[in-house]
Design a protein around this motif. Structure first.
Motif, PDB file in Angstrom:
ATOM      1  N   UNK A  32      60.486 -17.746  36.447  1.00  0.00           N
ATOM      2  CA  UNK A  32      59.879 -16.996  36.090  1.00  0.00           C
ATOM      3  C   UNK A  32      60.038 -15.509  35.907  1.00  0.00           C
ATOM      4  N   UNK A  33      60.897 -14.793  36.652  1.00  0.00           N
ATOM      5  CA  UNK A  33      61.448 -13.164  37.013  1.00  0.00           C
ATOM      6  C   UNK A  33      62.717 -13.337  35.776  1.00  0.00           C
ATOM      7  N   UNK A  34      62.284 -12.243  35.527  1.00  0.00           N
ATOM      8  CA  UNK A  34      63.932 -11.546  34.286  1.00  0.00           C
ATOM      9  C   UNK A  34      63.575 -10.295  34.571  1.00  0.00           C
ATOM     10  N   UNK A  35      65.091  -9.841  34.262  1.00  0.00           N
ATOM     11  CA  UNK A  35      65.786  -9.129  33.747  1.00  0.00           C
ATOM     12  C   UNK A  35      65.907  -7.944  32.509  1.00  0.00           C
ATOM     13  N   UNK A  50      76.026  -8.592  33.820  1.00  0.00           N
ATOM     14  CA  UNK A  50      74.448  -9.153  34.394  1.00  0.00           C
ATOM     15  C   UNK A  50      74.220  -9.583  34.006  1.00  0.00           C
ATOM     16  N   UNK A  51      74.311 -10.292  32.172  1.00  0.00           N
ATOM     17  CA  UNK A  51      73.777 -11.425  32.568  1.00  0.00           C
ATOM     18  C   UNK A  51      74.314 -12.471  33.293  1.00  0.00           C
ATOM     19  N   UNK A  52      75.283 -12.671  34.117  1.00  0.00           N
ATOM     20  CA  UNK A  52      76.099 -13.910  34.792  1.00  0.00           C
ATOM     21  C   UNK A  52      74.512 -13.482  35.665  1.00  0.00           C
ATOM     22  N   UNK A  53      75.552 -12.229  36.345  1.00  0.00           N
ATOM     23  CA  UNK A  53      74.756 -12.231  37.471  1.00  0.00           C
ATOM     24  C   UNK A  53      72.973 -12.050  37.814  1.00  0.00           C
ATOM     25  N   UNK A  54      72.350 -12.548  36.734  1.00  0.00           N
ATOM     26  CA  UNK A  54      71.026 -12.050  36.539  1.00  0.00           C
ATOM     27  C   UNK A  54      70.979 -13.522  36.740  1.00  0.00           C
ATOM     28  N   UNK A  55      71.545 -14.643  36.312  1.00  0.00           N
ATOM     29  CA  UNK A  55      71.018 -16.061  36.235  1.00  0.00           C
ATOM     30  C   UNK A  55      72.079 -16.789  37.570  1.00  0.00           C
ATOM     31  N   UNK A  60      66.259 -14.428  35.396  1.00  0.00           N
ATOM     32  CA  UNK A  60      66.442 -14.616  33.689  1.00  0.00           C
ATOM     33  C   UNK A  60      67.151 -13.502  32.672  1.00  0.00           C
ATOM     34  N   UNK A  61      67.647 -13.319  32.342  1.00  0.00           N
ATOM     35  CA  UNK A  61      68.008 -12.007  31.780  1.00  0.00           C
ATOM     36  C   UNK A  61      67.683 -11.705  30.475  1.00  0.00           C
ATOM     37  N   UNK A  62      67.481 -10.692  30.193  1.00  0.00           N
ATOM     38  CA  UNK A  62      66.533 -10.728  28.427  1.00  0.00           C
ATOM     39  C   UNK A  62      67.375  -9.010  27.928  1.00  0.00           C
ATOM     40  N   UNK A  63      67.985  -9.569  27.031  1.00  0.00           N
ATOM     41  CA  UNK A  63      69.837  -8.677  26.595  1.00  0.00           C
ATOM     42  C   UNK A  63      68.567  -7.741  24.981  1.00  0.00           C
ATOM     43  N   UNK A  64      68.735  -6.558  25.211  1.00  0.00           N
ATOM     44  CA  UNK A  64      68.064  -5.611  24.447  1.00  0.00           C
ATOM     45  C   UNK A  64      68.911  -4.733  24.051  1.00  0.00           C
ATOM     46  N   UNK A  65      69.179  -4.278  22.864  1.00  0.00           N
ATOM     47  CA  UNK A  65      69.708  -3.599  21.441  1.00  0.00           C
ATOM     48  C   UNK A  65      69.304  -2.419  21.213  1.00  0.00           C
ATOM     49  N   UNK A  66      69.689  -1.198  21.341  1.00  0.00           N
ATOM     50  CA  UNK A  66      69.212  -0.342  21.174  1.00  0.00           C
ATOM     51  C   UNK A  66      68.673  -0.047  19.538  1.00  0.00           C
ATOM     52  N   UNK A  67      69.562  -1.517  18.673  1.00  0.00           N
ATOM     53  CA  UNK A  67      68.772  -0.754  17.484  1.00  0.00           C
ATOM     54  C   UNK A  67      67.767  -1.370  17.037  1.00  0.00           C
ATOM     55  N   UNK A  68      66.927  -2.649  18.088  1.00  0.00           N
ATOM     56  CA  UNK A  68      65.754  -3.094  18.030  1.00  0.00           C
ATOM     57  C   UNK A  68      64.939  -1.895  18.735  1.00  0.00           C
ATOM     58  N   UNK A  69      64.888  -0.981  19.665  1.00  0.00           N
ATOM     59  CA  UNK A  69      63.912  -0.102  20.517  1.00  0.00           C
ATOM     60  C   UNK A  69      63.998   1.303  20.307  1.00  0.00           C
ATOM     61  N   UNK A  70      65.235   1.535  19.956  1.00  0.00           N
ATOM     62  CA  UNK A  70      65.117   3.177  19.540  1.00  0.00           C
ATOM     63  C   UNK A  70      64.699   3.673  20.157  1.00  0.00           C
ATOM     64  N   UNK A  71      65.711   3.814  21.459  1.00  0.00           N
ATOM     65  CA  UNK A  71      65.536   5.428  22.841  1.00  0.00           C
ATOM     66  C   UNK A  71      65.194   6.568  21.838  1.00  0.00           C
ATOM     67  N   UNK A  88      59.208  -7.807  33.456  1.00  0.00           N
ATOM     68  CA  UNK A  88      60.485  -7.689  34.271  1.00  0.00           C
ATOM     69  C   UNK A  88      60.260  -7.253  35.371  1.00  0.00           C
ATOM     70  N   UNK A  89      61.318  -7.801  36.808  1.00  0.00           N
ATOM     71  CA  UNK A  89      61.390  -7.767  38.282  1.00  0.00           C
ATOM     72  C   UNK A  89      61.791  -5.830  37.909  1.00  0.00           C
ATOM     73  N   UNK A  90      63.000  -6.013  37.096  1.00  0.00           N
ATOM     74  CA  UNK A  90      64.153  -5.055  36.674  1.00  0.00           C
ATOM     75  C   UNK A  90      64.476  -4.162  35.912  1.00  0.00           C
ATOM     76  N   UNK A  91      64.686  -2.959  35.276  1.00  0.00           N
ATOM     77  CA  UNK A  91      65.523  -2.549  33.982  1.00  0.00           C
ATOM     78  C   UNK A  91      66.762  -1.682  34.088  1.00  0.00           C
ATOM     79  N   UNK A  92      67.615  -2.399  33.726  1.00  0.00           N
ATOM     80  CA  UNK A  92      69.129  -1.987  34.036  1.00  0.00           C
ATOM     81  C   UNK A  92      68.982  -1.589  32.832  1.00  0.00           C
ATOM     82  N   UNK A  93      69.485  -0.342  32.448  1.00  0.00           N
ATOM     83  CA  UNK A  93      69.836   0.757  31.128  1.00  0.00           C
ATOM     84  C   UNK A  93      71.571   1.054  31.205  1.00  0.00           C
ATOM     85  N   UNK A  94      71.965   0.788  29.683  1.00  0.00           N
ATOM     86  CA  UNK A  94      73.711   2.144  29.368  1.00  0.00           C
ATOM     87  C   UNK A  94      72.502   2.613  28.652  1.00  0.00           C
TER      88      UNK A  94
END
Ligand code: CP
Ligand code: NVA
Length: 301
Positions: A32-35, A50-55, A60-71, A88-94
């Motif tokens: 149930x943990x996700x990143x 990153x997605x494969x490492x989390x798996x 469970x990785x959740x990929x989020x693009x800036x077009x969705x969240x608009x930082x 999530x257990x972790x936030x990783x961001x570019x």
């Protein structure tokens, strides 16, 4: 629980710990943990590794693009991070601006959320790349844990990749020489900081940098966000800073060429040098997977 924004804040022994953890087996996540993997810029290697490492680590990785969240356009970086901290257990961001990552750390700490924030590349640094770079140098040169006596020459734009590579190399005891045109070299504060870590030199001459080097490294002349300066940058770099066979011949015999990718053949490197070193370069890309597993283990320890 530790964040991982910049190798400035990571000690030599912690870098050694991350390198060891990169090659360790076993899961770190519970069911149930996700990143959250937030990308304000494009990516091939970082997103996939990153997605494969989390798996692989059981999450469970959740990929989020800036077009969705608009930082900082749709919503502030603080509100995005504090919202994601619930799921999530972790936030990783570019991100474009390194400060966005720092704001994510302070805002989540401010509401008592205990989750690491990981830098997947900012304008200042690319620390996950530098961990993969060290793994690759050790693998290819059969170094084990000791990088002493290894000289790395970085030729090109003194950028985010260069800054993290230099810190990582110096903190594990390697030497680095950085050749950049004056306009695209590190500022005085960065030079003073890097000089405090070990054997580093700054030059405008690629020939000087590669002399005695066993590793020659380059990155794009035009990083994401620098596109408006593309033409002026090309005109400054092209006459002097392309890595070709003649320059490689001035490095140590058997020297390897490394590149974080994406590469631009005919710009920072010739097709000939790139293809002669393809095995190393794609092993380096492959090591992003090990490196991110090491970083996650370190952050969640
Ligand atoms: N080296 C690197 O970070 O590649 P991507 O931009 O494709 O993730
Ligand atoms: N310096 C490059 C690295 C890409 C992985 C950039 O920031 O675009």
């Amino acid at each position: 629980m530790r964040s991982f924004l910049d190798l400035v804040e990571v000690s030599s022994s912690e870098i050694a710990e991350i390198l060891t953890l990169s090659r360790r087996g076993g899961k770190v996540f519970s069911k149930g943990d996700s990143v959250a993997l937030v990308f304000e810029k494009p990516s091939l290697r970082t997103r996939n590794s990153c997605e494969v490492a989390v798996k692989r680590l059981g999450g469970h990785p959740v990929y989020i693009q800036n077009s969705e969240v608009g930082i900082d356009t749709r919503e502030s970086a603080e509100d995005i991070a504090r919202t994601l901290s619930n799921y999530h257990r972790v936030i990783a961001a570019r991100v474009f601006r390194h400060n966005v990552l720092e704001r994510m750390v302070s805002s989540t700490e401010g509401i008592g959320a205990k989750l690491p924030i990981i830098n997947l590349l900012s304008d200042k640094s690319h620390p996950c790349q530098a961990i993969a770079d060290l793994l690759t140098i050790s693998d290819v040169m059969s170094l084990g844990n000791s990088y002493r006596g290894v000289k790395i020459a970085y030729v090109g734009d003194s950028n985010n990749v260069t800054f993290s590579l230099a810190i990582a190399a110096l903190k594990v005891g390697a030497e680095i020489s950085i050749a950049s045109p004056e306009e695209y070299s590190f500022d005085q504060a960065s030079r003073v900081y890097l000089s405090s870590l070990g054997e580093v030199s700054f030059t405008s001459s690629p020939e000087v940098a590669v002399t005695g080097a066993s590793v020659v490294y380059s990155d794009t002349w035009i990083s994401m966000g620098d596109e408006d300066e593309a033409e002026i940058r090309r005109s400054i770099f092209a006459p002097t800073y392309q890595i070709d066979a003649d320059l490689m011949a001035k490095a140590n015999s058997g020297a390897i060429f490394m590149h974080c990718l994406p590469a631009h053949r005919g710009e920072e490197v010739t097709a000939e040098v790139f293809e002669a070193n393809a095995k190393t370069i794609f092993a380096q890309a492959g090591n992003r997977l090990d490196a991110f597993q090491g970083v996650l283990r370190y952050c969640l320890a």
